[in-house]
Motif scaffolding. Structure first.
Motif, PDB file in Angstrom:
ATOM      1  N   PRO B  54      27.540  11.000  41.623  1.00 18.01           N
ATOM      2  CA  PRO B  54      26.490  10.424  42.463  1.00 18.01           C
ATOM      3  C   PRO B  54      25.579  11.488  43.048  1.00 18.01           C
ATOM      4  O   PRO B  54      25.979  12.630  43.268  1.00 18.01           O
ATOM      5  N   TYR B  55      24.340  11.094  43.295  1.00 27.73           N
ATOM      6  CA  TYR B  55      23.374  11.964  43.958  1.00 27.73           C
ATOM      7  C   TYR B  55      23.076  11.358  45.332  1.00 27.73           C
ATOM      8  O   TYR B  55      22.695  10.196  45.419  1.00 27.73           O
ATOM      9  N   TYR B  56      23.320  12.127  46.364  1.00 29.92           N
ATOM     10  CA  TYR B  56      23.104  11.625  47.714  1.00 29.92           C
ATOM     11  C   TYR B  56      21.748  12.043  48.259  1.00 29.92           C
ATOM     12  O   TYR B  56      21.359  13.192  48.139  1.00 29.92           O
ATOM     13  N   GLY B  57      21.065  11.104  48.881  1.00 27.81           N
ATOM     14  CA  GLY B  57      19.793  11.407  49.550  1.00 27.81           C
ATOM     15  C   GLY B  57      20.060  11.713  51.012  1.00 27.81           C
ATOM     16  O   GLY B  57      21.193  11.991  51.406  1.00 27.81           O
ATOM     17  N   LEU B  58      19.024  11.646  51.833  1.00 23.31           N
ATOM     18  CA  LEU B  58      19.199  11.834  53.269  1.00 23.31           C
ATOM     19  C   LEU B  58      20.111  10.746  53.808  1.00 23.31           C
ATOM     20  O   LEU B  58      20.060   9.614  53.346  1.00 23.31           O
ATOM     21  N   LYS B  59      20.932  11.083  54.794  1.00 22.95           N
ATOM     22  CA  LYS B  59      21.780  10.057  55.405  1.00 22.95           C
ATOM     23  C   LYS B  59      20.896   9.026  56.078  1.00 22.95           C
ATOM     24  O   LYS B  59      19.913   9.379  56.718  1.00 22.95           O
ATOM     25  N   ILE B  60      21.247   7.754  55.953  1.00 22.49           N
ATOM     26  CA  ILE B  60      20.411   6.727  56.576  1.00 22.49           C
ATOM     27  C   ILE B  60      21.169   6.001  57.685  1.00 22.49           C
ATOM     28  O   ILE B  60      22.389   6.066  57.775  1.00 22.49           O
ATOM     29  N   SER B 119      21.514   7.873  46.200  1.00 23.22           N
ATOM     30  CA  SER B 119      20.120   7.675  45.796  1.00 23.22           C
ATOM     31  C   SER B 119      19.937   7.772  44.291  1.00 23.22           C
ATOM     32  O   SER B 119      18.823   7.676  43.802  1.00 23.22           O
ATOM     33  N   GLY B 120      21.026   8.033  43.566  1.00 22.45           N
ATOM     34  CA  GLY B 120      20.866   8.149  42.128  1.00 22.45           C
ATOM     35  C   GLY B 120      22.103   8.748  41.505  1.00 22.45           C
ATOM     36  O   GLY B 120      23.156   8.834  42.159  1.00 22.45           O
ATOM     37  N   SER B 121      21.991   9.164  40.245  1.00 17.76           N
ATOM     38  CA  SER B 121      23.145   9.800  39.608  1.00 17.76           C
ATOM     39  C   SER B 121      22.711  11.026  38.815  1.00 17.76           C
ATOM     40  O   SER B 121      21.550  11.153  38.409  1.00 17.76           O
ATOM     41  N   ILE B 122      23.662  11.940  38.646  1.00 18.22           N
ATOM     42  CA  ILE B 122      23.434  13.172  37.879  1.00 18.22           C
ATOM     43  C   ILE B 122      24.388  13.098  36.697  1.00 18.22           C
ATOM     44  O   ILE B 122      25.598  12.981  36.880  1.00 18.22           O
ATOM     45  N   ASP B 123      23.843  13.106  35.490  1.00 14.61           N
ATOM     46  CA  ASP B 123      24.667  12.879  34.300  1.00 14.61           C
ATOM     47  C   ASP B 123      24.632  14.072  33.359  1.00 14.61           C
ATOM     48  O   ASP B 123      23.615  14.741  33.216  1.00 14.61           O
ATOM     49  N   LEU B 124      25.779  14.287  32.707  1.00 16.54           N
ATOM     50  CA  LEU B 124      25.851  15.367  31.725  1.00 16.54           C
ATOM     51  C   LEU B 124      26.553  14.851  30.471  1.00 16.54           C
ATOM     52  O   LEU B 124      27.678  14.355  30.538  1.00 16.54           O
ATOM     53  N   TYR B 125      25.847  14.929  29.338  1.00 15.50           N
ATOM     54  CA  TYR B 125      26.450  14.541  28.052  1.00 15.50           C
ATOM     55  C   TYR B 125      26.913  15.798  27.346  1.00 15.50           C
ATOM     56  O   TYR B 125      26.172  16.770  27.232  1.00 15.50           O
ATOM     57  N   LYS B 126      28.161  15.743  26.866  1.00  9.88           N
ATOM     58  CA  LYS B 126      28.657  16.892  26.099  1.00  9.88           C
ATOM     59  C   LYS B 126      29.005  16.433  24.693  1.00  9.88           C
ATOM     60  O   LYS B 126      29.866  15.591  24.506  1.00  9.88           O
ATOM     61  N   ASP B 127      28.329  16.962  23.721  1.00 13.47           N
ATOM     62  CA  ASP B 127      28.661  16.685  22.330  1.00 13.47           C
ATOM     63  C   ASP B 127      28.734  18.064  21.704  1.00 13.47           C
ATOM     64  O   ASP B 127      29.316  18.959  22.294  1.00 13.47           O
ATOM     65  N   SER B 140      14.089   4.975  46.222  1.00 18.58           N
ATOM     66  CA  SER B 140      14.468   6.263  46.797  1.00 18.58           C
ATOM     67  C   SER B 140      13.323   7.246  46.620  1.00 18.58           C
ATOM     68  O   SER B 140      12.837   7.416  45.514  1.00 18.58           O
ATOM     69  N   GLY B 141      12.931   7.858  47.677  1.00 21.23           N
ATOM     70  CA  GLY B 141      11.863   8.834  47.559  1.00 21.23           C
ATOM     71  C   GLY B 141      12.429  10.212  47.278  1.00 21.23           C
ATOM     72  O   GLY B 141      13.644  10.366  47.143  1.00 21.23           O
ATOM     73  N   ASN B 142      11.566  11.178  47.178  1.00 23.81           N
ATOM     74  CA  ASN B 142      11.955  12.577  47.076  1.00 23.81           C
ATOM     75  C   ASN B 142      12.953  12.915  45.992  1.00 23.81           C
ATOM     76  O   ASN B 142      14.164  13.016  46.230  1.00 23.81           O
ATOM     77  N   SER B 143      12.458  13.104  44.785  1.00 23.39           N
ATOM     78  CA  SER B 143      13.349  13.383  43.672  1.00 23.39           C
ATOM     79  C   SER B 143      13.403  14.857  43.318  1.00 23.39           C
ATOM     80  O   SER B 143      14.070  15.233  42.371  1.00 23.39           O
ATOM     81  N   GLY B 144      12.725  15.703  44.111  1.00 18.84           N
ATOM     82  CA  GLY B 144      12.699  17.133  43.797  1.00 18.84           C
ATOM     83  C   GLY B 144      14.080  17.756  43.723  1.00 18.84           C
ATOM     84  O   GLY B 144      14.394  18.491  42.787  1.00 18.84           O
TER      85      GLY B 144
END
Lengths: 110, 284, 276
Positions: B54-60, B119-127, B140-144
């Motif tokens: 998971p990707y965490y944004g600012l605490k709300i 606020s989103g997810s971080i994914d990694l594919y390994k082949d 969700s704002g701010n994706s930098g």
């Protein structure tokens, strides 16, 4: 004179980080005492203004020289108002970049 | 090690189609999709084991109903309209809350907590390759920072060419994707809106003093504007890497989850030519 | 009446649909909410009046400031920093939440207006044209969008051209919409991004219709999804090189008799959903 660099790991043998505000560590070297110390970047996961907080950190530790591959607009805006000089790092470890700076072999960014 | 980033300013110009081809041509085993608001590269390269976090944004803000006395002070002080009133009960609208902390500060009952929000997810594919991607949840704002996290998953000591598909626009995620790359390939299209967006993205890249080149996709849909773009690049002394023709076959290939350069036709050849021109500029 | 036009993907044809619907709907108003890349006005020849849009940012009274750093610690956006013993503001990071003023115990902070961009207004034939532009380097155009939406004329049909994606600026643009039109193209990329905006309109319980732009032999990719989600398809705009060229020159393709019928059909379909 205090020289600061963003680094990927801690210690003088760490490579310079690609980012300033999002570096894992900052390495600060004092030319008077010839001693260096690594600081963990506490603002690494800030959603906003990581570069700005880095500039604040550098000021707090009375940095004179910053060696970095690049610098974001906001951090630059702050540092340009100070006496800190910014030099461009090369893809070497922190220690070698410091030596290169001391031997006048680094390009001045600002 | 060289890092090559694809950008376009305007969306929908064909970045992903060309980036997916470059991955094949360079035999890259290290690549990323940084268009976290609308990722697409995984539709072509989604093989292998996936590792998602998971990707965490600012605490709300979250109102603790047991402590809340519905005094309305939070409602009066929130500048984002993020506090809803349902039958005089106060609730936080998580899509509007920007996590500023004002409501928590003004609440006399201490009834407001700040909680992690995914606020989103971080994914990694390994082949037999490493493919890093991520996606931002709606609203969700701010994706930098997410872009930075996606790039961090790549192997930074990879010896061949790392390819990064970037986000559209000129904002914060674009700037996050530019950091640390060696060359930017801009995919333009022949329309006046495309041309004006191209100039804006060049202005943004120039601030970082990074070398770039431009190609024009579907150049034959408006040859006059294509000429204007080339004249502009020539005058400014910017690198022009090549034209790509419009072909119906492109959507056919993409819709089969395949890569354009695997087919022997005009567009495949034109992309190969752009690839060779890019490698020459990269000294590869 | 507000009709919002949206698509997750850039370049799917939002603006093409929006400007041509405006062109054919009597007295309708066009509102371009894509304030980062405002291209809609290029279709309408008009003189434009500009108005600055401001947000509030803190101003520090250094005579009163005791350098306690409470505001610096409070700011979640790091817009205030401790600069050599002085509090300094970075306006581009400020979200105008007003928190710093609230936490200051010495009454050293006031709020002042800071321009973040502008909105413009013009006339084209019998249509009102609105749009806005966010200054380069500013983080959020929400305030500009909210000002633009407030220009919607309740007595008339307002066509809202939304920003791409599914972020907060799209939410702001569709919040008051009576009807949403999703524009997609028949590729797997188009489908992927359509799913994202559909999720958004579902969350807001919006009445929606779908247009397939650049329609070709692969329409079933989108049609199959529409069927499973029970979305009505209100129109097709076939891929055509002549249309693409007219549109890339920023001309209204609905002024051309060959392409006008596509948009007339779409309007007939919209009329079955809402009162035009």
């Amino acid at each position: 004179m205090i020289i600061a660099l963003p680094t990927k790991e801690s210690g003088e043998k760490a490579f310079v980080s690609e980012n300033l505000g999002r570096a894992n560590y900052f390495y600060l070297y004092d030319t008077k005492t010839k001693e260096g110390k690594s600081f963990k970047n506490n603002f690494l996961n800030e959603l906003h203004g990581a570069g700005v907080k880095t500039a604040e950190f550098l000021l707090k530790y009375s940095t004179d020289i910053l060696i970095t591959p690049r610098i974001g607009e906001k951090a630059l805006e702050i540092l340009l108002e100070t006496d800190i000089n910014i030099y461009k790092s090369t893809e070497k470890i922190a220690r070698e970049n410091i030596n290169d700076f001391l031997n006048d072999n680094l390009e001045k960014l600002y | 090690m060289k890092k090559l980033l694809f950008l376009s300013g305007k969306g929908g110009t064909g970045k992903t189609i060309i980036a997916s081809s470059f991955i094949k041509l360079a035999k890259s085993e290290n690549f990323a999709d940084c268009d976290v608001e609308a990722p697409n590269l995984h539709l072509i390269y989604k093989k292998g084991q996936i590792n998602s976090k998971p990707y965490y944004g600012l605490k709300i803000a979250k109102i603790n109903a047991d402590k809340c006395v519905n005094c309305g002070i939070c409602y009066d002080n929130c500048r984002f309209g993020a506090i809803d009133l349902n039958d005089s009960n106060h609730q936080i609208n998580p899509y509007k809350c920007e996590g500023c902390g004002v409501c928590g500060f003004v609440c006399p009952q201490g009834a407001i907590d700040f909680v992690d929000s995914i606020s989103g997810s971080i994914d990694l594919y390994k082949d037999n390759y490493l493919f890093s991607t991520g996606s931002l949840k709606m609203g969700s704002g701010n994706s930098g920072l997410l872009v930075t996290e996606v790039k961090k998953q790549l192997d930074n000591h990879y010896e061949k060419i790392t390819i990064i598909d970037g986000p559209p626009g000129i904002g914060c995620p674009v700037i996050a994707s530019i950091s640390g790359v060696d060359f930017v390939l801009l995919v333009s299209e022949p329309s006046y809106s495309g041309f004006s967006d191209l100039k804006r993205i060049i202005e943004t890249i120039n601030k970082f003093k990074i070398d770039f080149g431009v190609c024009i996709n579907k150049y034959d849909l408006n040859i006059e504007i294509s000429k204007e773009i080339k004249a502009y690049l020539n005058k400014q002394n910017y690198n022009f890497l090549g034209d790509i023709s419009y072909s119906e076959k492109v959507s056919e290939i993409i819709n089969n989850n395949e890569v354009v350069v695997d087919y022997d036709f005009v567009v495949g050849k034109e992309i190969k030519n752009i690839y060779l021109n890019t490698m020459a500029l990269l000294d590869w | 009446m507000q009709i919002a036009i949206l698509s997750g993907k850039g370049g799917a044809g939002k603006t093409l649909v929006a400007v041509n619907l405006v062109n054919l709907i009597n007295l309708s108003t066009y509102i371009d909410c894509d304030v980062e890349e405002p291209n809609g006005k290029l279709y309408f020849s008009s003189e434009y009046n500009k108005k600055d849009i401001n947000v509030l940012v803190p101003k520090i009274n250094y005579k009163k400031c005791t350098h306690c750093n409470k505001c610096v610690d409070f700011c979640r956006y790091n817009a205030l920093i401790d600069f050599l013993g002085k509090v300094k503001l970075l306006p581009s990071l400020c979200h105008s939440c007003g928190g710093c003023k609230l936490v200051c115990e010495f009454d050293a902070i006031t709020e002042v207006k800071e321009p973040i961009g502008y909105i413009y207004q013009g006339d084209y034939k019998y249509h009102q044209i609105y749009g806005g532009e966010l200054k380069i380097g500013k983080e959020s155009g929400i305030e500009i969008i909210s000002q633009l939406i407030s220009k919607a004329d309740k007595e008339k049909i307002n066509i809202i051209d939304c920003p791409p994606g599914n972020g907060c600026s799209v939410m702001e643009s569709i919040e008051q919409a009576d009807y949403c039109i999703l524009v997609s193209e028949p590729t797997i990329f188009g489908l992927e991004n359509l799913k994202l905006v559909h999720e958004l309109t579902t969350l807001y319980n919006k009445n929606i219709g779908l247009i397939i732009n650049k329609a070709n032999d692969y329409n079933n990719i989108i049609e199959d999804f529409a069927k499973t989600k029970d979305i009505s398809i209100i129109g097709y705009i076939p891929f055509d090189k002549e249309l693409a060229k007219l549109n890339s020159n920023q001309q209204l393709v609905s002024d051309n008799n060959k392409f006008k019928p596509y948009f007339i059909k779409i309007i007939e379909q919209i009329k079955q959903e809402v009162d035009l």
